[in-house]
Every structure is written in structure tokens, then in C-alpha cells.
Design an enzyme around this catalytic site. Sequence first.
Site, PDB file in Angstrom:
ATOM      1  CB  SER A 124      58.539  35.641  13.979  1.00 58.32           C
ATOM      2  OG  SER A 124      58.131  36.880  14.480  1.00 58.32           O
ATOM      3  CE1 TYR A 180      54.838  36.243  15.833  1.00 56.83           C
ATOM      4  CE2 TYR A 180      53.127  34.657  15.315  1.00 56.83           C
ATOM      5  CZ  TYR A 180      54.169  35.460  14.915  1.00 56.83           C
ATOM      6  OH  TYR A 180      54.574  35.466  13.586  1.00 56.83           O
ATOM      7  CE  LYS A 207      55.732  32.195  14.552  1.00 60.27           C
ATOM      8  NZ  LYS A 207      55.600  31.183  13.497  1.00 60.27           N
TER       9      LYS A 207
HETATM   10  P1  NAP Z   1      48.466  33.664   7.710  1.00 61.36           P
HETATM   11  O1  NAP Z   1      48.173  34.540   6.554  1.00 61.36           O
HETATM   12  O2  NAP Z   1      47.668  33.811   8.967  1.00 61.36           O
HETATM   13  O3  NAP Z   1      48.414  32.109   7.242  1.00 61.36           O
HETATM   14  C1  NAP Z   1      48.645  31.110   8.198  1.00 61.36           C
HETATM   15  C2  NAP Z   1      48.105  29.826   7.635  1.00 61.36           C
HETATM   16  O4  NAP Z   1      48.229  28.779   8.615  1.00 61.36           O
HETATM   17  C3  NAP Z   1      46.617  29.954   7.304  1.00 61.36           C
HETATM   18  O5  NAP Z   1      46.309  29.237   6.139  1.00 61.36           O
HETATM   19  C4  NAP Z   1      46.000  29.313   8.529  1.00 61.36           C
HETATM   20  O6  NAP Z   1      44.702  28.861   8.345  1.00 61.36           O
HETATM   21  C5  NAP Z   1      46.950  28.154   8.747  1.00 61.36           C
HETATM   22  N1  NAP Z   1      46.765  27.532  10.071  1.00 61.36           N
HETATM   23  C6  NAP Z   1      46.475  28.152  11.235  1.00 61.36           C
HETATM   24  N2  NAP Z   1      46.360  27.243  12.218  1.00 61.36           N
HETATM   25  C7  NAP Z   1      46.570  26.016  11.647  1.00 61.36           C
HETATM   26  C8  NAP Z   1      46.587  24.678  12.143  1.00 61.36           C
HETATM   27  N3  NAP Z   1      46.349  24.401  13.441  1.00 61.36           N
HETATM   28  N4  NAP Z   1      46.835  23.675  11.276  1.00 61.36           N
HETATM   29  C9  NAP Z   1      47.032  23.932   9.966  1.00 61.36           C
HETATM   30  N5  NAP Z   1      47.040  25.179   9.414  1.00 61.36           N
HETATM   31  C10 NAP Z   1      46.809  26.197  10.273  1.00 61.36           C
HETATM   32  O7  NAP Z   1      49.992  33.833   8.142  1.00 61.36           O
HETATM   33  P2  NAP Z   1      51.233  34.338   7.262  1.00 61.36           P
HETATM   34  O8  NAP Z   1      51.377  35.790   7.418  1.00 61.36           O
HETATM   35  O9  NAP Z   1      51.155  33.726   5.895  1.00 61.36           O
HETATM   36  O10 NAP Z   1      52.425  33.656   8.092  1.00 61.36           O
HETATM   37  C11 NAP Z   1      52.789  32.308   7.868  1.00 61.36           C
HETATM   38  C12 NAP Z   1      53.810  31.947   8.946  1.00 61.36           C
HETATM   39  O11 NAP Z   1      54.872  32.897   8.926  1.00 61.36           O
HETATM   40  C13 NAP Z   1      53.228  31.988  10.345  1.00 61.36           C
HETATM   41  O12 NAP Z   1      53.835  30.972  11.122  1.00 61.36           O
HETATM   42  C14 NAP Z   1      53.644  33.364  10.858  1.00 61.36           C
HETATM   43  O13 NAP Z   1      53.755  33.374  12.265  1.00 61.36           O
HETATM   44  C15 NAP Z   1      54.980  33.532  10.208  1.00 61.36           C
HETATM   45  N6  NAP Z   1      55.408  34.918  10.027  1.00 61.36           N
HETATM   46  C16 NAP Z   1      54.596  35.820   9.401  1.00 61.36           C
HETATM   47  C17 NAP Z   1      55.063  37.133   9.230  1.00 61.36           C
HETATM   48  C18 NAP Z   1      54.255  38.200   8.547  1.00 61.36           C
HETATM   49  O14 NAP Z   1      54.629  39.382   8.671  1.00 61.36           O
HETATM   50  N7  NAP Z   1      53.195  37.889   7.867  1.00 61.36           N
HETATM   51  C19 NAP Z   1      56.326  37.474   9.695  1.00 61.36           C
HETATM   52  C20 NAP Z   1      57.085  36.515  10.357  1.00 61.36           C
HETATM   53  C21 NAP Z   1      56.613  35.238  10.511  1.00 61.36           C
HETATM   54  P3  NAP Z   1      43.524  29.772   8.968  1.00 61.36           P
HETATM   55  O15 NAP Z   1      43.134  30.711   7.896  1.00 61.36           O
HETATM   56  O16 NAP Z   1      42.438  28.836   9.351  1.00 61.36           O
HETATM   57  O17 NAP Z   1      44.068  30.481  10.200  1.00 61.36           O
HETATM   58  C1  GCO Z   2      52.880  41.579  15.168  1.00 65.95           C
HETATM   59  C2  GCO Z   2      53.082  40.935  13.826  1.00 65.95           C
HETATM   60  C3  GCO Z   2      54.405  40.177  13.815  1.00 65.95           C
HETATM   61  C4  GCO Z   2      54.626  39.577  12.455  1.00 65.95           C
HETATM   62  C5  GCO Z   2      55.893  38.824  12.386  1.00 65.95           C
HETATM   63  C6  GCO Z   2      57.081  39.715  12.549  1.00 65.95           C
HETATM   64  O1  GCO Z   2      51.741  41.596  15.638  1.00 65.95           O
HETATM   65  O2  GCO Z   2      53.872  42.081  15.707  1.00 65.95           O
HETATM   66  O3  GCO Z   2      52.017  40.062  13.512  1.00 65.95           O
HETATM   67  O4  GCO Z   2      54.395  39.207  14.794  1.00 65.95           O
HETATM   68  O5  GCO Z   2      53.611  38.712  12.134  1.00 65.95           O
HETATM   69  O6  GCO Z   2      55.937  37.732  13.244  1.00 65.95           O
HETATM   70  O7  GCO Z   2      58.242  38.964  12.237  1.00 65.95           O
END
Ligand code: NAP
Ligand code: GCO
Length: 290
Positions: free
Chosen positions: A149, A162, A166
Site C-alpha cells: 500500500s 494499517y 503494510k
Molecule cells: P476490501 O474491498 O475491503 O476487500 C477486502 C476483502 O478481504 C474483503 O472481501 C474482506 O471481507 C476480506 N477479508 C477481511 N478480513 C479477512 C480475513 N480475516 N480473512 C479472509 N478475508 C478477509 O479491500 P480492497 O480495497 O479490495 O483491498 C484489498 C487489499 O488491497 C487489502 O489488503 C488492502 O489493504 C489493499 N489495498 C487497497 C487499496 C485501495 O485503495 N482500495 C490500496 C492499497 C492497498 P469482509 O467484507 O468481510 O471484510
Molecule cells: C486510507 C486508505 C488507504 C488505501 C491504500 C492506499 O485510509 O488512507 O484506505 O490506506 O486503502 O492503502 O495505498
Amino acid sequence: MSGILDKFRLDGKVAWVTGASYGLGLAYATAFAEAGARKIIFNDINQELVDRGLKAYRERNIDADGYVCDVTNEEQVQKLVEDVTKKYGGIDILVNNAGIIKRIPMIEMSKQQWDQVISVDLTGPFVCSKAVLPQMIKKNSGKIINACSMMSELGRETVSAYAAAKGGLKMLTKNICSEYGKYNIQCNGIGPGYIATPQTAPLREKQPDGSMHPFDRFIRSKTPAERWGETEDLEGLAVFLASPASDFINGQVVYIDGGILAYIGQDPSQLDESKFKDEVTKEDVKVNDQ
Ligand code: NAP
Ligand code: GCO
């Protein structure tokens, strides 16, 4: 004769994407299937979410098996890996995608809240990687991709747990590379910027007067492209890191952030909001359609 694009194919591979009922995980799994993966494995923490995921994969004509499995539960993870190994011969690609975030000022965050975030976002990838590595070592081949992230590099208010997780995941990525690279196992991180998914929906909600969320304005002013990423933006990198094309890349976190980490940012008050007033991200369309 095979061409350069064949290096990006995943033909015959079994890919496990954790937490992939929706969001970025679903996008990665969909891209893997399009690149030739023979089986998608995904898990989520309850049957309702797994059923939602199975529906999504069916709608995409993707051959996927869903498991109710909490990535922090070693027994459930071991059982998933044993079952997949029995049925399909093992896991070739693991994406440690499952993650949660709690946006709470650090001095107001309880230890239980801190522990929950660290457990899912850092211990989960340890548990899942530890479960799949032995078979990758035996096969002398494997790909592990960790969902890092911006917070693997930067801090910000309210996301202490978080960011710590990360940041730790970046170092776990380097350590798996160091310890198991000799077995032709590549472990890299994918570092998305700010992507329109349910996880970031609260940061993009319109204000009661219809104006832009202050954080939306802030992130657009920090992103040269002046937009949020879409899940589609990440698919190519995910396939690349899962494919033979990246066999000599190891221990890296590849940031896919629209330029955030390179840019000091513009004055948010100078952002011309009229440019975005009719913009609706694909994620928001999906949420609105549900
Ligand atoms: P999201 O929409 O919140 O989806 C996360 C998924 O993980 C959901 O299906 C969630 O289920 C599941 N999960 C949570 N806790 C779990 C557990 N203990 N065991 C199994 N599954 C679990 O997140 P996203 O935006 O798609 O992000 C996916 C990954 O990329 C995360 O690691 C996030 O930190 C990372 N990321 C996201 C962004 C962004 O901008 N979106 C940027 C950088 C990194 P529930 O619905 O039950 O929570
Ligand atoms: C926040 C956001 C970020 C993104 C992502 C950025 O609250 O700042 O949720 O953490 O999810 O991780 O790379």
C-alpha cells in the site's frame, strides 16, 4: 514458436487470492483467469461473502472454488491448502490480498482494534505464505504477491495499525524473497495507490451539500492523474507479477499509484472540482446498482 506475450500467460496455474469475493481480489482473480489460470481459489470470512464471490465468478465464466476461511486462522488455512492440493495438485500463485483498515486516531485506538488490523493485514499473509511455501519448495516454483500500500511507505493520520502492518508486509515480502528465492519462488508486493473499492468508499462519499469529500479533493491533488484508480488499473501488474515474465524480479514492491509517491502535490484549493462533478467510478456504479 512462443512469442514474448506467452511469458505473461498463466496457463495451467492454480491461483489462490485471499479475500477475493469482491474488490481488488476479484479483479486480480479475473485477470488471472483471462491470462489462462486453470483454477481460481478464493476465500472469505463467511458463507454469505463466499456465495457473493461465487456468483461474481460465475457471471464472469470463471472456474472458481470458494472457501469460508479466515486468513488469521491457521487451522482453516491449512485445511484449505490441503483440500486444494488434493483436488488440483497444489497452489502455484498466492495473492495475500485480504485486508482490513480501521481509521481511528492512534491514542483513541484500543489494543484490540490494533491487534485485529495487524492480525489480518500482516499475520494473515504470514499464515497463508507459510502454508503454501512447502509445496512451492517441493515443486521448485511459486509466486507470492502481497497486497502492500501507499502506507507501506507513508503514514497518515488515523491509520497507524494499517501503516504498521503494510510496512511490515513490505519487509515480509523481502524476507520471503531472501529465504526462499533459491527455490525459484518469487515474492513481490503490489502497492496500489488510492483505488475505488468498498474499502475506500467512505473517503469518496459526497458531502451533504453535494460537494466533494475533503479527502477525495486531497487525494486528487496528490495524484498527477487527478483521479482515483480503478480495479482494472491493477490487473496488468498482477498478471505480470504472477507470470514467468517476472521470474527474475524478487523482493520488490511495485507501486501502481498514478504517481502519488513521485509528486509533492498541488494546492487542493486550486483543484477545479467542475472537472469531476459528473464523474462516477465503476465501483460506485456497482455499489449503486446493488
Ligand atoms: P476490501 O474491498 O475491503 O476487500 C477486502 C476483502 O478481504 C474483503 O472481501 C474482506 O471481507 C476480506 N477479508 C477481511 N478480513 C479477512 C480475513 N480475516 N480473512 C479472509 N478475508 C478477509 O479491500 P480492497 O480495497 O479490495 O483491498 C484489498 C487489499 O488491497 C487489502 O489488503 C488492502 O489493504 C489493499 N489495498 C487497497 C487499496 C485501495 O485503495 N482500495 C490500496 C492499497 C492497498 P469482509 O467484507 O468481510 O471484510
Ligand atoms: C486510507 C486508505 C488507504 C488505501 C491504500 C492506499 O485510509 O488512507 O484506505 O490506506 O486503502 O492503502 O495505498
